[in-house]
Design an enzyme around this catalytic site. Structure first.
Site, PDB file in Angstrom:
ATOM      1  N   GLU A 113     -28.045  14.678   8.258  1.00  0.00           N
ATOM      2  CA  GLU A 113     -28.905  13.712   8.941  1.00  0.00           C
ATOM      3  C   GLU A 113     -29.491  14.448  10.130  1.00  0.00           C
ATOM      4  OE1 GLU A 113     -29.135   9.392  11.098  1.00  0.00           O
ATOM      5  OE2 GLU A 113     -27.499  10.742  11.525  1.00  0.00           O
TER       6      GLU A 113
ATOM      7  N   HIS B 148     -29.573   3.197   4.756  1.00  0.00           N
ATOM      8  CA  HIS B 148     -28.910   2.118   5.490  1.00  0.00           C
ATOM      9  C   HIS B 148     -29.452   2.009   6.911  1.00  0.00           C
ATOM     10  CE1 HIS B 148     -26.838   5.697   6.806  1.00  0.00           C
ATOM     11  NE2 HIS B 148     -26.308   5.014   7.787  1.00  0.00           N
ATOM     12  N   ASP B 149     -30.311   2.953   7.316  1.00  0.00           N
ATOM     13  CA  ASP B 149     -30.941   2.882   8.635  1.00  0.00           C
ATOM     14  C   ASP B 149     -32.438   2.579   8.553  1.00  0.00           C
ATOM     15  OD1 ASP B 149     -28.603   3.597  10.047  1.00  0.00           O
ATOM     16  OD2 ASP B 149     -29.002   5.723   9.736  1.00  0.00           O
TER      17      ASP B 149
ATOM     18  N   ASP C  75     -23.309  13.306   9.720  1.00  0.00           N
ATOM     19  CA  ASP C  75     -23.961  12.303  10.560  1.00  0.00           C
ATOM     20  C   ASP C  75     -24.449  12.953  11.863  1.00  0.00           C
ATOM     21  OD1 ASP C  75     -24.367   9.327  11.011  1.00  0.00           O
ATOM     22  OD2 ASP C  75     -23.193   9.816  12.794  1.00  0.00           O
TER      23      ASP C  75
ATOM     24  N   ASP D 271     -19.199  10.970   3.974  1.00  0.00           N
ATOM     25  CA  ASP D 271     -19.953  10.943   5.233  1.00  0.00           C
ATOM     26  C   ASP D 271     -19.043  11.435   6.359  1.00  0.00           C
ATOM     27  OD1 ASP D 271     -21.891  10.218   7.196  1.00  0.00           O
ATOM     28  OD2 ASP D 271     -22.528   8.535   5.926  1.00  0.00           O
TER      29      ASP D 271
END
Ligand code: NOJ
Ligand code: CA
Length: 580
Positions: A301, A363-364, A243, A141
């Site tokens: 993302e 995770h979001d 990200d 990430d």
């Protein structure tokens, strides 16, 4: 931030159905009229990522090996055989770098280090090596929009206005009244500007004040981040999950927002996101991963308001992000066959044949067991959402525990759980980040110690060990879907063919290979039995062969017809056929 909530608001703008390009039609279709098709950016036929299953691991919650209650890299290595057996092609690890954890790792204090709580560089090297041995790729990430305010770069930058790293971050003089330079709001709430008393300027942060934005206009910063990428590629990474890609640049005129609280949502303002300069950075990054041996990639993302904007994220010539996540699909939380049809048809018809990236949980995001479940039929519903994501053309993401039907941690199980050094702040995303449920024992096989977030009580029955032993379990449903995706040419590389079910509650489509063989997928998205009369097939002969998979299992005996079906409430049925 709950991006699922964010996305639903953005969705309305996204729903417009287009025609399907000739390239997306199955081989059995009549050839398109003689008009030459416009050149489409191509993805190499052997690109490993264009139909991969990428499994997201939140390392903090996956497997603890030293009893400190925090998952670690050794834990991931220990579970590689499990992942291999499940059938995933790659894993994406959320940040495991040194971090003060104001945003659980998304505030990075050292881009080329491993936080002691997750292990050492040697542990990383071992993980990369062991994964490669098993044919599993590992994505790192890369938090490229901001660092932690405790990163040495920021400490230097804020030390004086003349520090050589001053321009690595976004500094601005106050407005004439001494207040923040603009009225912009941060995604996590409050102003995007934080005051620095020592140097008497504001710095910009689109997320938390502890996450100052990096300045991508600075050649030094750019070089340093590209070096970070080369570092991880050299250490065996197969690419990066990038990200927050839309936020690299801000409007250099720093306009005030006349409509700061209304209109376009704060995460998609024209002055704070999607500025064209970002594309050049992404092209540089793509060139860096392209040079890595074995085919490394960028998974983005890349939240967008429309499918047209999502297309742009791949790059005009498909030379930017290989795999931008489709948040227009990923943010849906209501089972509605018509809405899904429109979204899926768009993703196949309006992305110039580039691979869409489908997912629901992260995770979001609330886990799909919870976000789609009605509290009664969750098991059947989870089989529908997984069958859909995993039989569509393109790349699919899974989130750890999804394959056993893990739910969000119930609020009452989190309510009194103490904060402390392992969990410094409560986060509204904690429910979807609870420890992986490996066994029914205390600690769920995740840890022998006190875990950083509570293990769900449901672990006593919902766990990997129990599901491995039960051939009808969710685990085996997923494993079979992954196996079919790999072994059935139509599901691997076949065209997507939208079908009409004649029933608004039933989603119908097919995947068809170059021989005209394929799989029809029928999903009843309602709590009542439904019938479907299927139409929209391209011309050409076709014979139903068998029901490949069905939920409920009894649905398999209903027989395999390509023109009509009776479906139980929330049924999922995959019917194989031959094109002759
Ligand atoms: C997106 C990440 O997925 C999320 O968890 C994080 O809070 C923000 N970016 C800020 O880095
Ligand atoms: Ca540990």
């Amino acid at each position: 931030m709950k991006t699922s909530r964010i996305g639903r608001l953005a969705l309305a703008a996204a729903l417009a159905l287009g025609a399907f390009p000739a390239a997306a039609r199955p081989a059995v279709a009549k050839p398109a009229a003689a008009k030459p098709a416009a050149a489409k950016p191509a993805v190499r036929a052997d690109a490993w990522w264009k139909n991969a299953v990428i499994y997201e691991i939140y390392p903090r919650s996956f497997q603890d090996t030293n009893g400190d209650g925090i998952g670690d890299l050794k834990g991931v290595t220990q579970r590689l055989d499990y992942l291999k057996k499940l059938g995933v092609d790659a894993i994406w690890l959320t940040p495991f770098f040194p971090s003060p954890n104001a945003d659980f790792g998304y505030d990075v204090a050292d881009y080329t280090g491993v936080a002691p709580e997750y292990g050492t560089m040697a542990d990383w090297d071992e993980l990369a090596r062991e994964a490669r041995k098993r044919g599993i790729r590992v994505l790192v990430d890369l938090v490229l929009n901001h660092s932690s305010d405790e990163h040495p770069w920021f400490k230097e930058s804020r030390s004086s206005r003349t520090n050589p790293k001053r321009d690595w971050y976004v500094w601005h003089d106050p407005a004439p009244d001494g207040g923040p330079p603009t009225n912009w709001q941060s995604i996590f709430g409050g102003s995007t500007w934080a005051w620095d008393e020592k140097t008497k300027q504001y710095y910009y942060h689109i997320f938390l004040p502890q996450q100052p934005d990096l300045n991508w206009n600075s050649p030094g910063l750019k070089r340093a981040m590209y070096d970070v990428m080369r570092f991880w590629l050299k250490h065996g990474a197969s690419g990066f999950r990038l990200d927050a890609t839309p936020y690299l640049f801000e409007d250099p005129n720093w306009p005030n927002d006349p409509d700061v609280k209304g209109g376009r949502p704060v995460w998609l303002k024209p002055y704070n996101s999607g500025l064209p300069k970002g594309n050049a950075i992404l092209r540089d990054m793509r060139a860096i991963v392209n040079k890595a041996p074995g085919g490394a990639i960028l998974l983005g993302e890349s939240s967008t308001a429309t499918i047209e904007d999502l297309r742009k994220v791949y790059g005009k010539n498909a030379d930017e992000i290989n795999l931008p996540m489709d948040f227009l699909y990923g943010n849906l939380t209501k089972l509605d066959a018509r809405v899904f049809k429109q979204q899926i048809d768009d993703a196949h018809g309006k992305l110039d044949g580039l691979p869409p990236v489908f997912f629901f949980s992260s995770h979001d995001h609330s886990r799909q067991w919870t976000s789609f479940g009605d509290g009664v039929n969750n098991d059947r519903i989870a089989r529908i959402t997984s069958a859909m994501t995993l039989t569509l053309r393109g790349t699919a993401l899974m989130y750890y525990g999804e394959e056993i039907g893990m739910a969000d941690l119930p609020a009452q199980e989190l309510k009194d759980f103490p904060l402390g050094p392992k969990r410094r702040v409560a986060d509204n995303r904690d429910p979807e980040r609870s420890p992986m449920q490996w066994t029914g024992e205390t600690g769920a096989g995740f840890s022998n110690g006190a875990s950083w977030l509570p293990v769900a009580k449901a672990a006593s029955t919902v766990n990997v060990a129990a599901q491995l032993a039960d051939s009808g379990s969710m685990y085996h449903w997923y494993a079979r879907l992954l196996e079919l995706r790999k072994t059935v040419p139509a599901l691997r590389d076949g065209a997507y063919v939208p079908l009409e079910s004649g029933n608004p509650a039933v989603l119908a489509y097919a995947r068809v290979d170059a021989q005209g063989d394929g799989v029809m997928v029928l999903l009843n998205m309602s709590d009542a039995a439904q019938t479907a009369t299927i139409s929209g097939w391209p011309t050409g002969p076709r014979t139903a062969a068998a029901v490949f998979m069905a939920s409920p299992a009894a649905s398999a005996v209903a027989g395999a017809s390509l023109s009509a079906a009776s479906l139980e409430p929330y049924a999922a049925r995959l019917v194989s056929f031959r094109g002759r």
